[in-house]
Design a protein around this motif. Structure first.
Motif, PDB file in Angstrom:
ATOM      1  N   ILE A   1     -25.499  12.418  37.817  1.00  9.36           N
ATOM      2  CA  ILE A   1     -24.504  12.329  37.179  1.00  9.36           C
ATOM      3  C   ILE A   1     -23.091  13.313  37.538  1.00  9.36           C
ATOM      4  CG2 ILE A   1     -25.888  12.055  34.948  1.00  9.36           C
ATOM      5  CD1 ILE A   1     -25.328  15.145  34.642  1.00  9.36           C
ATOM      6  N   TYR A   2     -22.928  13.294  38.844  1.00 11.76           N
ATOM      7  CA  TYR A   2     -22.147  14.147  39.320  1.00 11.76           C
ATOM      8  C   TYR A   2     -20.709  13.755  39.046  1.00 11.76           C
ATOM      9  CZ  TYR A   2     -19.026  16.602  42.725  1.00 11.76           C
ATOM     10  OH  TYR A   2     -17.967  17.544  43.029  1.00 11.76           O
ATOM     11  N   GLY A   3     -20.304  12.387  39.167  1.00 10.44           N
ATOM     12  CA  GLY A   3     -18.894  12.106  38.837  1.00 10.44           C
ATOM     13  C   GLY A   3     -18.338  12.628  37.232  1.00 10.44           C
ATOM     14  N   ALA A   4     -19.119  12.117  36.608  1.00 10.62           N
ATOM     15  CA  ALA A   4     -18.871  12.699  35.058  1.00 10.62           C
ATOM     16  C   ALA A   4     -18.998  13.865  34.810  1.00 10.62           C
ATOM     17  CB  ALA A   4     -19.822  11.864  34.150  1.00 10.62           C
ATOM     18  N   TYR A   5     -19.783  14.542  35.500  1.00  8.85           N
ATOM     19  CA  TYR A   5     -20.024  16.062  35.277  1.00  8.85           C
ATOM     20  C   TYR A   5     -18.899  16.885  35.905  1.00  8.85           C
ATOM     21  CZ  TYR A   5     -22.610  20.428  34.394  1.00  8.85           C
ATOM     22  OH  TYR A   5     -23.162  21.511  34.085  1.00  8.85           O
ATOM     23  N   HIS A   6     -18.472  16.388  37.045  1.00  9.17           N
ATOM     24  CA  HIS A   6     -17.180  16.941  37.554  1.00  9.17           C
ATOM     25  C   HIS A   6     -15.973  16.926  36.883  1.00  9.17           C
ATOM     26  CE1 HIS A   6     -14.049  16.862  40.605  1.00  9.17           C
ATOM     27  NE2 HIS A   6     -14.702  17.953  41.196  1.00  9.17           N
ATOM     28  N   GLN A   7     -15.809  15.515  36.388  1.00  8.86           N
ATOM     29  CA  GLN A   7     -14.702  15.663  35.282  1.00  8.86           C
ATOM     30  C   GLN A   7     -15.001  16.628  33.896  1.00  8.86           C
ATOM     31  OE1 GLN A   7     -15.211  11.487  34.144  1.00  8.86           O
ATOM     32  NE2 GLN A   7     -13.142  10.959  35.476  1.00  8.86           N
ATOM     33  N   LYS A   8     -16.113  16.791  33.451  1.00  6.64           N
ATOM     34  CA  LYS A   8     -16.345  17.260  32.348  1.00  6.64           C
ATOM     35  C   LYS A   8     -16.081  18.926  32.494  1.00  6.64           C
ATOM     36  CE  LYS A   8     -17.920  18.198  28.152  1.00  6.64           C
ATOM     37  NZ  LYS A   8     -16.782  17.594  26.977  1.00  6.64           N
ATOM     38  N   LEU A   9     -16.474  19.542  33.720  1.00  5.16           N
ATOM     39  CA  LEU A   9     -16.422  20.659  34.145  1.00  5.16           C
ATOM     40  C   LEU A   9     -14.698  21.110  34.137  1.00  5.16           C
ATOM     41  CD1 LEU A   9     -19.244  22.003  36.415  1.00  5.16           C
ATOM     42  CD2 LEU A   9     -18.902  22.099  33.906  1.00  5.16           C
ATOM     43  N   PHE A  10     -13.937  20.384  34.497  1.00  4.05           N
ATOM     44  CA  PHE A  10     -12.772  20.584  34.582  1.00  4.05           C
ATOM     45  C   PHE A  10     -11.811  20.573  33.259  1.00  4.05           C
ATOM     46  CE2 PHE A  10     -12.866  20.071  39.455  1.00  4.05           C
ATOM     47  CZ  PHE A  10     -12.195  21.420  39.649  1.00  4.05           C
ATOM     48  N   ASN A  11     -12.480  19.607  32.310  1.00  2.00           N
ATOM     49  CA  ASN A  11     -11.884  19.257  30.977  1.00  2.00           C
ATOM     50  C   ASN A  11     -12.233  20.474  30.167  1.00  2.00           C
ATOM     51  OD1 ASN A  11     -11.247  16.660  31.664  1.00  2.00           O
ATOM     52  ND2 ASN A  11     -12.760  15.569  30.771  1.00  2.00           N
ATOM     53  N   VAL A  12     -13.259  21.251  30.583  1.00  2.00           N
ATOM     54  CA  VAL A  12     -13.546  22.392  29.551  1.00  2.00           C
ATOM     55  C   VAL A  12     -13.575  23.603  30.370  1.00  2.00           C
ATOM     56  CG1 VAL A  12     -15.153  21.102  28.126  1.00  2.00           C
ATOM     57  CG2 VAL A  12     -16.092  22.087  30.092  1.00  2.00           C
TER      58      VAL A  12
ATOM     59  N   GLY B   1     -24.491  18.709  30.881  1.00  2.00           N
ATOM     60  CA  GLY B   1     -25.313  17.467  31.619  1.00  2.00           C
ATOM     61  C   GLY B   1     -26.304  16.594  30.771  1.00  2.00           C
ATOM     62  N   THR B   2     -27.018  17.393  29.853  1.00  2.00           N
ATOM     63  CA  THR B   2     -27.910  16.472  28.915  1.00  2.00           C
ATOM     64  C   THR B   2     -27.325  15.299  28.211  1.00  2.00           C
ATOM     65  OG1 THR B   2     -29.209  18.493  28.759  1.00  2.00           O
ATOM     66  CG2 THR B   2     -29.633  17.000  27.037  1.00  2.00           C
ATOM     67  N   ASP B   3     -25.958  15.784  27.908  1.00  2.00           N
ATOM     68  CA  ASP B   3     -25.258  14.631  27.061  1.00  2.00           C
ATOM     69  C   ASP B   3     -24.717  13.470  27.935  1.00  2.00           C
ATOM     70  OD1 ASP B   3     -25.191  16.405  24.792  1.00  2.00           O
ATOM     71  OD2 ASP B   3     -23.171  17.057  24.944  1.00  2.00           O
ATOM     72  N   LEU B   4     -24.581  13.735  29.284  1.00  2.00           N
ATOM     73  CA  LEU B   4     -24.420  12.903  30.187  1.00  2.00           C
ATOM     74  C   LEU B   4     -25.456  12.195  30.907  1.00  2.00           C
ATOM     75  CD1 LEU B   4     -21.318  14.629  32.092  1.00  2.00           C
ATOM     76  CD2 LEU B   4     -21.301  12.778  30.415  1.00  2.00           C
ATOM     77  N   GLY B   5     -26.929  12.410  30.167  1.00  2.00           N
ATOM     78  CA  GLY B   5     -27.756  11.890  30.854  1.00  2.00           C
ATOM     79  C   GLY B   5     -28.672  12.378  31.703  1.00  2.00           C
ATOM     80  N   ALA B   6     -28.505  13.538  32.035  1.00  2.00           N
ATOM     81  CA  ALA B   6     -29.303  14.357  33.180  1.00  2.00           C
ATOM     82  C   ALA B   6     -30.858  14.392  32.211  1.00  2.00           C
ATOM     83  CB  ALA B   6     -28.823  15.946  33.228  1.00  2.00           C
TER      84      ALA B   6
END
Length: 249
Positions: free
Chosen positions: A152-163, A181-186
């Motif tokens: 889930i790296y791509g989506a997680y990368h986006q999320k960490l910058f968004n927050v 990460g769990t919310d993104l499917g980890a």
């Protein structure tokens, strides 16, 4: 005008008013009302322009969904499989990194998704001292490496910058990093990875290498974000830098 002609004109006017009323448009009855019609029409046009412009802005700035693959080795995440390869050095606490993500994140992800680009993301703990307690940069970098392993790296990368938390704050908690990460499917092992320290040594090694005299520091003061190609820094102050790189210039 004959009586029949006047009656026909009245019927036409009545029919016109009925059609306008059905459309929700009040027919002006006075001269003042008639003068207001162009102003109302202009207001409607302006409102439509605002709505269209706002919609265009929303669609142009909404995040592009990452579909590229990513793998981690040490503290470096290799994203995408494109022929053009760049290195990106970043810190999830870095305001400049957030600015780069906001400006060019969608372009980078699109190039990765389209198979035009490969990005080697160097996960750094450069700003560890700027949270209280210290260490958020390393914890976030660690979590992103866990995200790469979880697919889930791509989506997680986006999320960490968004927050992104503010400097001199406590940073996000481990539970928050796990939750995103769990919310993104980890999977179930993601939490243990994030709360562990198995990547800490690799992150420190990568940070030391980037800031050493033998690293990019020899091309001037090193800071994040830094983007390089073939070991040479790219001037990312120009908004078109990625297009230039993709064009092979």
């Amino acid at each position: 005008m004959s009586g029949g002609a006047r009656n026909a004109k009245r019927r036409q006017q009545a029919e016109r008013e009925a059609r306008l009323a059905a459309a929700g448009i009040r027919v002006p009855q006075s001269k003042a009302d008639k003068n207001r019609v162009p102003m109302i029409a202009a207001g409607i046009v302006i409102a439509l322009v605002v709505v269209v412009a706002g919609g265009w802005y929303w669609f142009s700035t909404r995040p592009v969904t990452p579909t590229f693959t990513a793998t981690a080795s040490g503290a470096v995440v290799t994203a995408g499989t494109g022929p053009v390869v760049i290195d990106v050095y970043e810190d999830f606490l870095c305001p400049g990194c957030l600015a780069l993500e906001k400006r060019d994140g969608n372009k980078i992800i699109t190039a990765l998704n389209d198979g035009k680009l490969t990005v080697k993301y160097h996960m750094l703990g450069l700003l560890d001292a700027r949270t209280k307690p210290a260490g958020y940069s390393t914890r976030a970098a660690d979590a992103s490496l866990c995200a790469a392993a979880a697919g889930i790296y791509g989506a997680y990368h986006q999320k960490l910058f968004n927050v992104q938390p503010a400097e001199n704050s406590a940073g996000l908690t481990d539970d928050q990093l796990v939750s995103y990460g769990t919310d993104l499917g980890a999977g179930a092992d993601f939490a243990a990875c994030v709360k562990g320290t198995k990547n800490d040594a690799a992150i420190k090694k990568e940070t030391d290498a980037a800031t050493s005299a033998a690293g990019l520091k020899n091309q001037g003061v090193f800071g994040t974000p830094t983007v390089a190609k073939d070991g040479k820094r790219i001037d990312i102050n120009a908004s078109g830098w990625l297009d230039t790189v993709l064009a092979g210039k």
